[in-house]
Design a protein around this motif. Structure first.
Motif, PDB file in Angstrom:
ATOM      1  N   LEU A 182       0.833  -1.195   0.000  1.00  0.00           N
ATOM      2  CA  LEU A 182       0.000   0.000   0.000  1.00  0.00           C
ATOM      3  C   LEU A 182       0.870   1.248   0.000  1.00  0.00           C
ATOM      4  O   LEU A 182       1.911   1.303   0.663  1.00  0.00           O
ATOM      5  CB  LEU A 182      -0.901   0.004   1.236  1.00  0.00           C
ATOM      6  CG  LEU A 182      -1.980   1.084   1.287  1.00  0.00           C
ATOM      7  CD1 LEU A 182      -3.019   0.854   0.207  1.00  0.00           C
ATOM      8  CD2 LEU A 182      -2.611   1.137   2.673  1.00  0.00           C
ATOM      9  N   THR A 196      -1.807   0.847  -4.663  1.00  0.00           N
ATOM     10  CA  THR A 196      -0.719  -0.092  -4.373  1.00  0.00           C
ATOM     11  C   THR A 196       0.454   0.187  -5.308  1.00  0.00           C
ATOM     12  O   THR A 196       0.286   0.712  -6.417  1.00  0.00           O
ATOM     13  CB  THR A 196      -1.142  -1.558  -4.543  1.00  0.00           C
ATOM     14  OG1 THR A 196      -1.379  -1.832  -5.925  1.00  0.00           O
ATOM     15  CG2 THR A 196      -2.373  -1.872  -3.710  1.00  0.00           C
ATOM     16  N   ARG A 399       3.587   2.452   3.701  1.00  0.00           N
ATOM     17  CA  ARG A 399       2.422   2.358   4.588  1.00  0.00           C
ATOM     18  C   ARG A 399       2.388   3.548   5.544  1.00  0.00           C
ATOM     19  O   ARG A 399       1.324   4.114   5.818  1.00  0.00           O
ATOM     20  CB  ARG A 399       2.483   1.050   5.376  1.00  0.00           C
ATOM     21  CG  ARG A 399       1.343   0.868   6.375  1.00  0.00           C
ATOM     22  CD  ARG A 399       0.068   0.488   5.675  1.00  0.00           C
ATOM     23  NE  ARG A 399      -1.091   0.569   6.556  1.00  0.00           N
ATOM     24  CZ  ARG A 399      -2.177  -0.175   6.414  1.00  0.00           C
ATOM     25  NH1 ARG A 399      -2.245  -1.073   5.438  1.00  0.00           N
ATOM     26  NH2 ARG A 399      -3.194  -0.049   7.222  1.00  0.00           N
ATOM     27  N   GLU A 403      -0.707   6.259   6.241  1.00  0.00           N
ATOM     28  CA  GLU A 403      -1.318   6.490   7.555  1.00  0.00           C
ATOM     29  C   GLU A 403      -1.168   7.928   8.013  1.00  0.00           C
ATOM     30  O   GLU A 403      -2.003   8.434   8.770  1.00  0.00           O
ATOM     31  CB  GLU A 403      -0.691   5.538   8.573  1.00  0.00           C
ATOM     32  CG  GLU A 403      -1.039   4.079   8.306  1.00  0.00           C
ATOM     33  CD  GLU A 403      -0.325   3.125   9.245  1.00  0.00           C
ATOM     34  OE1 GLU A 403       0.591   3.578   9.975  1.00  0.00           O
ATOM     35  OE2 GLU A 403      -0.667   1.919   9.247  1.00  0.00           O
ATOM     36  N   GLU A 448     -14.561  -0.374  14.218  1.00  0.00           N
ATOM     37  CA  GLU A 448     -14.583  -1.561  13.365  1.00  0.00           C
ATOM     38  C   GLU A 448     -14.799  -1.179  11.904  1.00  0.00           C
ATOM     39  O   GLU A 448     -14.154  -1.709  10.987  1.00  0.00           O
ATOM     40  CB  GLU A 448     -15.679  -2.529  13.812  1.00  0.00           C
ATOM     41  CG  GLU A 448     -15.497  -3.083  15.212  1.00  0.00           C
ATOM     42  CD  GLU A 448     -15.931  -2.094  16.281  1.00  0.00           C
ATOM     43  OE1 GLU A 448     -16.530  -1.036  15.925  1.00  0.00           O
ATOM     44  OE2 GLU A 448     -15.644  -2.363  17.469  1.00  0.00           O
ATOM     45  N   GLU A 451     -11.681   0.542  10.504  1.00  0.00           N
ATOM     46  CA  GLU A 451     -10.641  -0.443  10.187  1.00  0.00           C
ATOM     47  C   GLU A 451     -10.916  -1.116   8.849  1.00  0.00           C
ATOM     48  O   GLU A 451     -10.013  -1.334   8.045  1.00  0.00           O
ATOM     49  CB  GLU A 451     -10.555  -1.482  11.295  1.00  0.00           C
ATOM     50  CG  GLU A 451      -9.481  -2.534  11.066  1.00  0.00           C
ATOM     51  CD  GLU A 451      -9.429  -3.544  12.194  1.00  0.00           C
ATOM     52  OE1 GLU A 451      -8.610  -4.484  12.098  1.00  0.00           O
ATOM     53  OE2 GLU A 451     -10.204  -3.408  13.162  1.00  0.00           O
ATOM     54  N   GLU A 452     -12.217  -1.426   8.622  1.00  0.00           N
ATOM     55  CA  GLU A 452     -12.591  -2.054   7.358  1.00  0.00           C
ATOM     56  C   GLU A 452     -12.365  -1.106   6.179  1.00  0.00           C
ATOM     57  O   GLU A 452     -11.853  -1.498   5.124  1.00  0.00           O
ATOM     58  CB  GLU A 452     -14.055  -2.490   7.416  1.00  0.00           C
ATOM     59  CG  GLU A 452     -14.607  -3.080   6.126  1.00  0.00           C
ATOM     60  CD  GLU A 452     -13.971  -4.419   5.765  1.00  0.00           C
ATOM     61  OE1 GLU A 452     -14.084  -4.820   4.588  1.00  0.00           O
ATOM     62  OE2 GLU A 452     -13.360  -5.063   6.647  1.00  0.00           O
ATOM     63  N   LEU A 454     -10.226   1.234   5.932  1.00  0.00           N
ATOM     64  CA  LEU A 454      -8.817   1.551   5.709  1.00  0.00           C
ATOM     65  C   LEU A 454      -7.971   0.331   5.410  1.00  0.00           C
ATOM     66  O   LEU A 454      -6.743   0.427   5.365  1.00  0.00           O
ATOM     67  CB  LEU A 454      -8.250   2.287   6.931  1.00  0.00           C
ATOM     68  CG  LEU A 454      -8.906   3.632   7.245  1.00  0.00           C
ATOM     69  CD1 LEU A 454      -8.211   4.302   8.413  1.00  0.00           C
ATOM     70  CD2 LEU A 454      -8.901   4.548   6.029  1.00  0.00           C
ATOM     71  N   ARG A 455      -8.621  -0.783   5.189  1.00  0.00           N
ATOM     72  CA  ARG A 455      -7.862  -1.957   4.770  1.00  0.00           C
ATOM     73  C   ARG A 455      -7.249  -1.688   3.389  1.00  0.00           C
ATOM     74  O   ARG A 455      -7.878  -1.085   2.530  1.00  0.00           O
ATOM     75  CB  ARG A 455      -8.754  -3.197   4.710  1.00  0.00           C
ATOM     76  CG  ARG A 455      -9.135  -3.757   6.078  1.00  0.00           C
ATOM     77  CD  ARG A 455     -10.115  -4.889   5.951  1.00  0.00           C
ATOM     78  NE  ARG A 455      -9.556  -5.993   5.168  1.00  0.00           N
ATOM     79  CZ  ARG A 455     -10.250  -7.048   4.763  1.00  0.00           C
ATOM     80  NH1 ARG A 455     -11.539  -7.141   5.046  1.00  0.00           N
ATOM     81  NH2 ARG A 455      -9.673  -8.001   4.073  1.00  0.00           N
ATOM     82  N   PRO A 456      -6.012  -2.148   3.167  1.00  0.00           N
ATOM     83  CA  PRO A 456      -5.329  -1.843   1.901  1.00  0.00           C
ATOM     84  C   PRO A 456      -6.130  -2.210   0.656  1.00  0.00           C
ATOM     85  O   PRO A 456      -6.204  -1.437  -0.297  1.00  0.00           O
ATOM     86  CB  PRO A 456      -4.038  -2.660   2.000  1.00  0.00           C
ATOM     87  CG  PRO A 456      -3.797  -2.785   3.460  1.00  0.00           C
ATOM     88  CD  PRO A 456      -5.141  -2.882   4.085  1.00  0.00           C
ATOM     89  N   GLU A 457      -6.742  -3.393   0.688  1.00  0.00           N
ATOM     90  CA  GLU A 457      -7.474  -3.809  -0.513  1.00  0.00           C
ATOM     91  C   GLU A 457      -8.699  -2.948  -0.780  1.00  0.00           C
ATOM     92  O   GLU A 457      -9.121  -2.744  -1.919  1.00  0.00           O
ATOM     93  CB  GLU A 457      -7.890  -5.288  -0.408  1.00  0.00           C
ATOM     94  CG  GLU A 457      -8.721  -5.636   0.812  1.00  0.00           C
ATOM     95  CD  GLU A 457      -7.867  -6.124   1.967  1.00  0.00           C
ATOM     96  OE1 GLU A 457      -8.335  -7.008   2.706  1.00  0.00           O
ATOM     97  OE2 GLU A 457      -6.739  -5.616   2.135  1.00  0.00           O
ATOM     98  N   ASN A 458      -9.291  -2.378   0.296  1.00  0.00           N
ATOM     99  CA  ASN A 458     -10.445  -1.523   0.090  1.00  0.00           C
ATOM    100  C   ASN A 458     -10.029  -0.116  -0.347  1.00  0.00           C
ATOM    101  O   ASN A 458     -10.747   0.547  -1.085  1.00  0.00           O
ATOM    102  CB  ASN A 458     -11.263  -1.447   1.373  1.00  0.00           C
ATOM    103  CG  ASN A 458     -11.969  -2.754   1.664  1.00  0.00           C
ATOM    104  OD1 ASN A 458     -12.209  -3.556   0.774  1.00  0.00           O
ATOM    105  ND2 ASN A 458     -12.306  -2.973   2.936  1.00  0.00           N
TER     106      ASN A 458
END
Length: 464
Positions: A182, A196, A399, A403, A448, A451-452, A454-458
């Motif tokens: 990421l 990415t 990363r 952030e 929660e 976190e979802e 900010l997940r790399p794939e999202n």
């Protein structure tokens, strides 16, 4: 040095006895001491000239214009040259006046003198086999030379396309390797939104693939040749059926799907195909230079720059600064690109300067295209082998940029709205705190869900 005496319209002239070239080449060497670069530096051109002369000899023999034994000797001499012999005998300067006549005569003389040897005669004994009367039969410089230039360029472009394919694959391999790394995307050198590193490198592979297709499209125009046109396209001094026969034999010799131009007068004066090809080469150069700019920027540092990737260290970077490593491979590719862009201007001006039934400036077009294609080919190989294949990523650094970037606030727009996201971004910028930290502090998004989001794939592959 022993010499032999040859004769042309200007009179007698001594040439080295062991030289395969003759009086016309000797005068050209004196007249054009321009670059110091002989046409032998472009082996594809030498091979193409021999192919044109072999095809002409076969066509002339087929039409009963050339005695079989003479045609056979010319053909055999051309075969030797195409196999790499006598390369050092192609000595005229690549930049020359006369629309390529000196190059054409250099080829005629070398082929004639080698054919004389094959027939058991001495070099220069032109009573038995003559450069003009036999090797140049049914031809003019104005159709033989441009046809050879087309063939040489086609062959060189094939090598460039192969080199581009290798570089494209090198970037594609890195795209797979870096698919989970990421990082922040940037626009105008400012933080944009996450992506990415694999997406970034995959883009380079796509760019090269697109340009390779444009190159292959452009070179198809060069498969139309004007052999048989002679001086201005009227076919003066050729027998009926010669143009078709010469093209058919040229296809056999080269293995290329060549075709005779439907309008030989137009084909003899028009350099549009070269202009088009040069434009595509410039496009490739611009893309490669942009890619190398990115590689230099992404690897800058290592402590005071982006430091997102590491280029393989290939040599010490400074004579005074210990431990310094420079991005020398991308830098050399940048310089090749600058040269190609300049060569495109030269090709453009040379094509524009043609007058009436002939363009006299194809030698500089050949030289410019040849340099561009040859150097781009080498640059692609060097970039793939000495740089791209050895690049590594710094995922902790990339990363961390994500952030700490206020660009992360953009990903939160759908959840908290543009106004709130702007406030978060401005506070993060002012305080140095992280966007995610401020969002949680203000309880704008549950932990929660954040976190979802900010997940790399999202972040890099949003699904909406």
């Amino acid at each position: 040095m022993t010499t032999r005496t040859e004769h042309d319209l200007l009179g007698d002239k001594d040439v080295p006895a062991d030289a395969y070239w003759g009086v016309h080449t000797a005068r050209a060497r004196e007249n054009f001491p321009i670059t110091g670069v002989p046409i032998a530096v472009y082996p594809h051109l030498v091979v193409a000239l021999a192919a044109v002369k072999a095809a002409a000899a076969r066509a002339n023999a087929e039409l009963g214009l050339l005695p079989p034994q003479i045609a056979k000797a010319i053909d055999e001499a051309c075969a030797e040259i195409r196999a790499g012999a006598l390369r050092d005998q192609f000595v005229v300067d690549v930049i020359q006046g006369g629309a390529g006549t000196s190059t054409n005569m250099n080829a005629n003389e070398v082929i004639a003198n080698r054919a004389l040897e094959l027939l058991g005669h001495a070099k220069g004994d032109y009573a038995h086999l003559h450069p003009n009367e036999h090797v140049n039969l049914s031809q003019s410089t104005n159709d033989a030379y441009p046809t050879a230039v087309n063939i040489a360029t086609i062959t060189a472009v094939r090598e460039l396309a192969e080199a581009m394919t290798g570089l494209q694959q090198a970037f594609a391999d890195k795209a797979d390797e870096f698919s989970g790394v990421l990082k922040m995307g940037r626009t105008q050198l400012q933080d944009a939104v996450p992506m990415t590193l694999g997406q970034e490198f995959g883009t380079y592979a796509v760019m090269l693939g697109e340009d390779r297709l444009r190159l292959e499209e452009a070179v198809t125009l060069l498969h139309e040749v004007n052999l048989g046109a002679t001086a201005i396209g009227t076919g003066l001094n050729t027998a009926p059926g010669y143009a078709a026969a010469a093209c058919r034999h040229l296809v056999e010799v080269t293995g290329l799907p060549l075709q005779t131009s439907p309008d030989l007068v137009e084909a003899t004066q028009d350099c549009g195909a070269f202009v088009h090809l040069s434009g595509v080469l410039k496009r490739i150069a611009v893309k490669l230079s942009k890619i190398c700019n990115d590689l230099r920027l992404l690897s800058s540092g290592p402590r005071a720059g982006f430091n997102e990737i590491n280029l393989p260290p290939v040599q010490a970077g400074s004579s005074i600064m210990p431990g310094k490593i420079n991005p020398v491979v991308p830098e050399v590719v940048n310089q090749v690109a600058f040269e190609v862009i300049g060569n495109d201007v030269t090709v453009t001006m040379a094509a524009e300067a043609g007058q009436l039934q002939l363009n006299a400036f194809e030698p500089i077009i050949l030289h410019s295209l040849g340099a561009s294609i040859t150097h781009l080919t080498a640059a692609c190989h060097v970039l793939a082998d000495r740089c791209v294949s050895g690049i590594t990523a710094n995922p902790v650094v990339t990363r961390g940029y994500v952030e700490n970037s206020i660009g992360l606030a953009t990903a939160l727009n759908p959840a908290i709205g543009y106004a709130a996201a702007t406030e978060i971004a401005m506070e993060a910028l002012a305080t140095g705190r992280g966007v995610a930290e401020l969002v949680l502090e203000r309880k704008l998004i549950p932990a929660e869900r954040l976190e979802e989001m900010l997940r790399p794939e999202n972040l890099a592959h949003p699904r909406g």
